[in-house]
Write a protein that holds these residues in place. Structure first.
Motif, short mmCIF file in Angstrom:
data_model
loop_
_atom_site.label_atom_id
_atom_site.label_comp_id
_atom_site.label_asym_id
_atom_site.label_seq_id
_atom_site.Cartn_x
_atom_site.Cartn_y
_atom_site.Cartn_z
N ASN A 175 0.83 -1.21 0.00
CA ASN A 175 0.00 0.00 0.00
C ASN A 175 0.87 1.27 0.00
N HIS A 181 -4.23 4.77 -4.88
CA HIS A 181 -5.34 4.51 -3.95
C HIS A 181 -5.75 5.77 -3.18
N HIS A 186 -9.15 7.42 -0.01
CA HIS A 186 -9.13 8.50 0.99
C HIS A 186 -10.01 9.69 0.57
N ASP A 303 -7.53 2.60 5.02
CA ASP A 303 -6.43 1.71 4.61
C ASP A 303 -6.66 0.29 5.12
FE LIG Z 1 -3.65 5.05 2.33
#
Ligand SMILES: [Fe+2]
Ligand code: FES
Length: 408
Positions: A175, A181, A186, A303
Motif C-alpha cells: 500500500n 489509492h 481517501h 487503509d
Molecule cells: Fe492510504
C-alpha cells in the motif's frame, strides 16, 4: 500477478523462511520504552512468528528472549529479573542476555554450571521512546539508523496505536507504493461521507512515478493545479515515511501486522523542546462498527479496509495488475532481489554497517507539492530539486486525459 510459489516466498515470515531471514536483517520496533519503565517489568511480544518476552533489567537494558522456558515450557513472562538475567518462575532456571542457562538450582553444582545457549535471545536498542529488536545473525547486525523522526529534538513525538491488522505484512507495505489509492480510498471516501479532507489527494491527478533510492522507493506525482512533488517514501523493507510521521508495518506472524506509528510535532520556530516526558501513546478509535463494517471515516479505517479485505494473505495469482501498478511491481522485484542477496550470503540494502550515523534525515528526499495524510512541518525546507533526485531510472506513468481522476 505472481505464481503461488513466489507469493509464498514474499509473504511467509517465520524462522528459516527466505523472507523471514531477510526481515531479520533489520531493526524492528517491538515495544514502547514507557511500557517497561521499571526494572523487573516484563511484556510478551510476538514478532515474525516467534513468541518472545521483553524484560527491563536492573541495569536499564532490555532483554528479549523466547517466551517458553526449555526446561518444562513455562512462560518467562512471569520470570524474575535478577540483575541482567531472567529466572524462570517454575523451577528457577536462570538465563542471561545471550540466552545461556547459567544456573539450575535443583541440579548438582556441576550440572548447574553448564553454561550453554538454551533459549533464543535477541539484541535490542532503544531510540525515541521505542524498543527495537534485531533478530538476525550477530555477524550481520547493522548499525541503528537513527531515523530523524526518532532523534530530532525540535519538537515532541507521540505514538498512535491501533489494533493489529488481520492480514499479511506484505499487502500492508505494498500500500506504501500504491499511489493511486489515495484518490478514491481517501479523498473520495471522505467526500462520500460528507467529511472534509485536507490531504490534497483529491485534486485532478496528472501523473506519478517511482524511483529506487538508497533507502527504498521515492515516489513522485503531479497534480493539475498544484504542480509536482516527491517524497512519501517507501523505506525498505517495511516502513513509510511522510512529512511528520513514520510508520513501521511489523509482521507479528504470517497473518497479523502491527503498525507502529510515530508522529512528530515540530516546534513552530525549530527550537529544541525538552519535556522530560516519554512520548504519549494515543489509542486510536475502532476502525469498524460493531458489525465489523469499516467506518471509513479515518485514514486508518480506509487503509485497513483496503488491505484486510484483500484476505489474510492476498492471493496474487488471481489479481490483474495494470500499467498504473508499476510501483507495486518495482517493490516486488526489490523484495525478491533482496531475498536472493541474503540467500547468497550477502547483505541487503537499506542498512548501515559499521558506525551508526548521528541521524538519517529522510527529509532530503521530499519536496515540491506534498499531499499528506499527516500534519505539515512548518520548519521543512526543501533541500534538493527534482532534477537532483530523479534520473533515467525514474519510471513515470501519465494518467489518461479522459480519466475521471483528471477532473478531481
Ligand atoms: Fe492510504
Ligand atoms: S519450566 Fe522453567 S525452570 Fe522449569
Amino acid at each position: 500477478m505472481l505464481d503461488h510459489e513466489t507469493n509464498e516466498l514474499l509473504t511467509r515470515v517465520g524462522p528459516n523462511t527466505p523472507c523471514g531471514n531477510l526481515l531479520r536483517r533489520y531493526w524492528h520496533p517491538v515495544g514502547y520504552s514507557s511500557e517497561l519503565s521499571e526494572a523487573g517489568q516484563t511484556r510478551r511480544v510476538r514478532i515474525l512468528g516467534e513468541d518472545l518476552v521483553l524484560a527491563r533489567t536492573s541495569g536499564g537494558d532490555v532483554l528479549l528472549v523466547q517466551e517458553r522456558c526449555p526446561h518444562r515450557g513455562a512462560s518467562l513472562l512471569y520470570g524474575f529479573v535478577e540483575g541482567q538475567n531472567i529466572r524462570c518462575a517454575y523451577h528457577g532456571w536462570l538465563y542471561n542476555a545471550a540466552g545461556e542457562c547459567i544456573e539450575r538450582p535443583f541440579e548438582s553444582a556441576k550440572a548447574s554450571r553448564v553454561c550453554k545457549k538454551m533459549i533464543e535471545s535477541y539484541a535490542t536498542h532503544e531510540c525515541g521512546g521505542l524498543i527495537f529488536a534485531y533478530m538476525g545473525p550477530a555477524e550481520h547486525k547493522p548499525a541503528f539508523p537513527n531515523w530523524d523522526i526518532l532523534v530530532r529534538n525540535d519538537g515532541v513525538r507521540h505514538f498512535e496505536v491501533q489494533e493489529d491488522l488481520a492480514c499479511n505484512w506484505f499487502q500492508v507495505q505494498e500500500n506504501a507504493v500504491d499511489v493511486t489509492h489515495t484518490f478514491y480510498t481517501h479523498s473520495k471516501y471522505f467526500e462520500h461521507l460528507g467529511m472534509s479532507d485536507e490531504s490534497g489527494f483529491g485534486k485532478p491527478f496528472k501523473r506519478f512515478g517511482f524511483q529506487r533510492f538508497d533507502w527504498g522507493i521515492v515516489k513522485s506525482w503531479e497534480y493539475e493545479s498544484a504542480g509536482r512533488g516527491w517524497g512519501n517514501l517507501m523505506v525498505f523493507p517495511n516502513m513509510l515515511r511522510i512529512m511528520t510521521e513514520m510508520h513501521w508495518r511489523v509482521p507479528v506472524d504470517d497473518t497479523t501486522t502491527r503498525i507502529v506509528w510515530v508522529s512528530f510535532t515540530p516546534s513552530a520556530d525549530g527550537s529544541s523542546v525538552q519535556t522530560g516526558e516519554p512520548p504519549k501513546i494515543v489509542r486510536q478509535p475502532a476502525r469498524t462498527d460493531e458489525g465489523g463494517r469499516y467506518l471509513m471515516d479515518t485514514f486508518m479505517s480506509q487503509d485497513a479496509m483496503a488491505v484486510e479485505t484483500q484476505g489474510a494473505i492476498l492471493d496474487r495469482s488471481r489479481e490483474n495488475l495494470g500499467a498504473s501498478d508499476r510501483g507495486i511491481v518495482m517493490f516486488r522485484q526489490m523484495l525478491q532481489e533482496q531475498i536472493a542477496t541474503v540467500q547468497q550470503g550477502g547483505r541487503p540494502m537499506a542498512n548501515v554497517y559499521g558506525e551508526a550515523p548521528a541521524i538519517t534525515d529522510l527529509r532530503e528526499w521530499m519536496g515540491g507539492y506534498l499531499p499528506m495524510s499527516c500534519a505539515p512541518d512548518p520548519t521543512f525546507r526543501q533541500s534538493r530539486d527534482f532534477t537532483e533526485i530523479f534520473n533515467d531510472s525514474h519510471i513515470e506513468y501519465e494518467i489518461p486525459a479522459n480519466s475521471p481522476v483528471m477532473r478531481g
